[in-house]
Design a protein around this motif. Structure first.
Motif, PDB file in Angstrom:
ATOM      1  N   THR A  17       0.814  -1.224   0.000  1.00 34.65           N
ATOM      2  CA  THR A  17       0.000   0.000   0.000  1.00 34.65           C
ATOM      3  C   THR A  17       0.842   1.266   0.000  1.00 34.65           C
ATOM      4  O   THR A  17       0.312   2.351  -0.203  1.00 34.65           O
ATOM      5  CB  THR A  17      -0.937   0.028   1.217  1.00 34.65           C
ATOM      6  OG1 THR A  17      -0.154   0.120   2.423  1.00 34.65           O
ATOM      7  CG2 THR A  17      -1.796  -1.223   1.270  1.00 34.65           C
ATOM      8  N   LYS A  20       0.391   4.653  -2.410  1.00 34.85           N
ATOM      9  CA  LYS A  20      -0.946   4.748  -2.997  1.00 34.85           C
ATOM     10  C   LYS A  20      -1.354   6.212  -3.123  1.00 34.85           C
ATOM     11  O   LYS A  20      -0.764   7.113  -2.510  1.00 34.85           O
ATOM     12  CB  LYS A  20      -1.961   4.006  -2.126  1.00 34.85           C
ATOM     13  CG  LYS A  20      -1.821   2.498  -2.138  1.00 34.85           C
ATOM     14  CD  LYS A  20      -2.398   1.899  -3.410  1.00 34.85           C
ATOM     15  CE  LYS A  20      -2.474   0.386  -3.326  1.00 34.85           C
ATOM     16  NZ  LYS A  20      -3.000  -0.203  -4.572  1.00 34.85           N
ATOM     17  N   PHE A  24      -6.870   6.507  -1.403  1.00 32.20           N
ATOM     18  CA  PHE A  24      -6.749   5.231  -0.703  1.00 32.20           C
ATOM     19  C   PHE A  24      -6.628   5.455   0.796  1.00 32.20           C
ATOM     20  O   PHE A  24      -7.294   4.787   1.597  1.00 32.20           O
ATOM     21  CB  PHE A  24      -5.540   4.447  -1.215  1.00 32.20           C
ATOM     22  CG  PHE A  24      -5.295   3.177  -0.443  1.00 32.20           C
ATOM     23  CD1 PHE A  24      -5.968   2.006  -0.775  1.00 32.20           C
ATOM     24  CD2 PHE A  24      -4.412   3.157   0.627  1.00 32.20           C
ATOM     25  CE1 PHE A  24      -5.761   0.834  -0.046  1.00 32.20           C
ATOM     26  CE2 PHE A  24      -4.200   1.995   1.359  1.00 32.20           C
ATOM     27  CZ  PHE A  24      -4.870   0.830   1.024  1.00 32.20           C
ATOM     28  N   VAL A 224      -7.351  -4.465   2.859  1.00 30.26           N
ATOM     29  CA  VAL A 224      -7.007  -3.565   1.756  1.00 30.26           C
ATOM     30  C   VAL A 224      -8.062  -3.614   0.656  1.00 30.26           C
ATOM     31  O   VAL A 224      -8.408  -2.582   0.059  1.00 30.26           O
ATOM     32  CB  VAL A 224      -5.612  -3.905   1.197  1.00 30.26           C
ATOM     33  CG1 VAL A 224      -5.332  -3.134  -0.101  1.00 30.26           C
ATOM     34  CG2 VAL A 224      -4.534  -3.592   2.231  1.00 30.26           C
ATOM     35  N   GLN A 225      -8.617  -4.775   0.384  1.00 28.59           N
ATOM     36  CA  GLN A 225      -9.649  -4.875  -0.638  1.00 28.59           C
ATOM     37  C   GLN A 225     -10.899  -4.092  -0.241  1.00 28.59           C
ATOM     38  O   GLN A 225     -11.523  -3.437  -1.081  1.00 28.59           O
ATOM     39  CB  GLN A 225     -10.002  -6.340  -0.892  1.00 28.59           C
ATOM     40  CG  GLN A 225      -8.879  -7.141  -1.535  1.00 28.59           C
ATOM     41  CD  GLN A 225      -8.333  -6.481  -2.800  1.00 28.59           C
ATOM     42  OE1 GLN A 225      -9.091  -6.122  -3.712  1.00 28.59           O
ATOM     43  NE2 GLN A 225      -7.026  -6.308  -2.854  1.00 28.59           N
ATOM     44  N   LYS A 228     -10.150  -0.437  -0.824  1.00 27.40           N
ATOM     45  CA  LYS A 228     -10.216  -0.080  -2.245  1.00 27.40           C
ATOM     46  C   LYS A 228     -11.658   0.129  -2.708  1.00 27.40           C
ATOM     47  O   LYS A 228     -11.924   0.978  -3.563  1.00 27.40           O
ATOM     48  CB  LYS A 228      -9.539  -1.159  -3.084  1.00 27.40           C
ATOM     49  CG  LYS A 228      -8.019  -1.171  -2.967  1.00 27.40           C
ATOM     50  CD  LYS A 228      -7.422  -2.262  -3.837  1.00 27.40           C
ATOM     51  CE  LYS A 228      -5.911  -2.246  -3.790  1.00 27.40           C
ATOM     52  NZ  LYS A 228      -5.309  -3.332  -4.611  1.00 27.40           N
ATOM     53  N   GLU A 231     -12.491   3.498  -1.608  1.00 26.96           N
ATOM     54  CA  GLU A 231     -11.688   4.451  -2.374  1.00 26.96           C
ATOM     55  C   GLU A 231     -12.373   4.862  -3.670  1.00 26.96           C
ATOM     56  O   GLU A 231     -12.280   6.028  -4.096  1.00 26.96           O
ATOM     57  CB  GLU A 231     -10.324   3.829  -2.685  1.00 26.96           C
ATOM     58  CG  GLU A 231      -9.408   4.677  -3.542  1.00 26.96           C
ATOM     59  CD  GLU A 231      -8.155   3.939  -3.973  1.00 26.96           C
ATOM     60  OE1 GLU A 231      -7.259   4.585  -4.529  1.00 26.96           O
ATOM     61  OE2 GLU A 231      -8.076   2.704  -3.758  1.00 26.96           O
ATOM     62  N   ALA A 232     -13.061   3.938  -4.304  1.00 34.22           N
ATOM     63  CA  ALA A 232     -13.673   4.214  -5.606  1.00 34.22           C
ATOM     64  C   ALA A 232     -14.618   5.409  -5.547  1.00 34.22           C
ATOM     65  O   ALA A 232     -14.740   6.170  -6.519  1.00 34.22           O
ATOM     66  CB  ALA A 232     -14.414   2.973  -6.105  1.00 34.22           C
TER      67      ALA A 232
END
Length: 331
Positions: A17, A20, A24, A224-225, A228, A231-232
């Protein structure tokens, strides 16, 4: 019983990470606030050149978007108030996620703890106002906060050093693009921790961890997934550009050896109007409409559309590069 804010628990992320984009790490704040066990958490991060706007700011009134595009500077919006900041590899971003409670005492405690840490390292840092840390009157750390669920999120930018040319260019709006309403942010005089400390930015980041935290929680690749996915949302054009994304915008320019092109956007691009003394190789109005209508006016989307449809081929003398340069004025 209330958990003491400091020392906090440090949030350690997988090495993958590191580096990033800002979105993020802003999403990571939300994930920590919503999903980790009750505690007070802190983590630090660093960025490639980036402008982070406050929640209520209008991008084109605060940031020179053309300069940022030309220099490869990322632009993102956070969910806290306050003004724009510029960050690069010589800044340290600090995020504190604390349990719900009165925010003003927390805000003050956070600023005082960071200032005390800097003083212990040899920099005469002081807290001024509600959210600034200064060195002999020069701002070296600005902070902001917002509420989320049952948590308070406080984040700050610590200025060790910076590329002053990029900072000045990014945070100085093109006056021709300022709307009649709204005022561009006043840029504060800044100082640099490098002038006061005998350690580098990497060592300073480690010192912050050791002095502000006394325990650690390690995030996994599964965490982390989830981050993410959050984050979108930060890349949604309407969120990123705020009210400006819903206002009429247009671009127009006379292109040598081609003619004048004009494009109108209302939120999404609703219509394309071409006028001028150019020569058509085919039906230009139809070609541009087929390529661009219904798209969000952000440069990656428009670049992709031009690369797939090549509407510039309908007009003699119009290159793909010239068209993309024109379309950048919409973004």
């Amino acid at each position: 019983m209330k958990i003491p804010t400091f020392p906090a628990r440090f949030v350690e992320m997988p090495s993958s990470t590191e580096g990033k984009r800002a979105a993020f790490y802003l999403a990571a704040e939300e994930y920590v606030a919503r999903h980790l066990p009750a505690d007070n958490y802190l983590f630090t991060w660093q960025l490639s050149p980036t402008v982070v706007m406050g929640r209520n700011q209008v991008a084109h009134q605060e940031v020179d978007m053309d300069f940022c595009r030309a220099e490869g500077i990322d632009v993102i919006r956070r969910k806290s108030g306050g003004g724009c900041i510029f960050a690069d590899h010589n800044n340290i971003m600090v995020s504190l996620v604390a349990r719900a409670g009165a925010v003003e005492p927390l805000f003050r405690e956070y600023a005082e703890q960071v200032a005390a840490c800097l003083r212990s390292l040899g920099a005469p840092a002081q807290v001024e106002g509600r959210n600034d840390i200064t060195l002999e009157g020069r701002k070296i750390c600005g902070n902001a906060f917002y509420h989320l669920a049952d948590s308070n999120i406080v984040h700050g930018t610590m200025l060790y050093d910076t590329n002053q040319r990029l900072m000045a260019g990014a945070l100085t709006p093109d006056k021709s693009k300022l709307a009649a309403r709204g005022v561009a942010s006043v840029k504060s005089r800044v100082g640099f921790l490098k002038d006061y400390l005998s350690i580098g930015v990497a060592e300073l980041r480690q010192e912050l961890r050791s002095r502000l935290c006394d325990r650690t929680i390690r995030l996994t690749d599964d965490d982390v997934q989830y981050i993410k996915a959050i984050e979108a949302d930060y890349y949604d054009p309407e969120y990123l550009y705020g009210k400006a994304a819903r206002q009429d915008r247009s671009c127009g320019r006379r292109i040598p050896d081609c003619g004048h092109l004009h494009i109108l956007a209302l939120g999404k691009i609703e219509q394309v109007t071409l006028s001028g003394d150019y020569f058509e190789e085919s039906d230009a109005g139809q070609a541009f409409s087929d390529a661009l209508r219904g798209l969000e006016p952000d440069l990656p989307t428009l670049r992709d559309a031009v690369g797939r449809h090549h509407p510039e081929k309908s007009i003699r003398g119009l290159s793909e590069e010239a068209l993309l340069d024109l379309l950048a004025d919409l973004c």
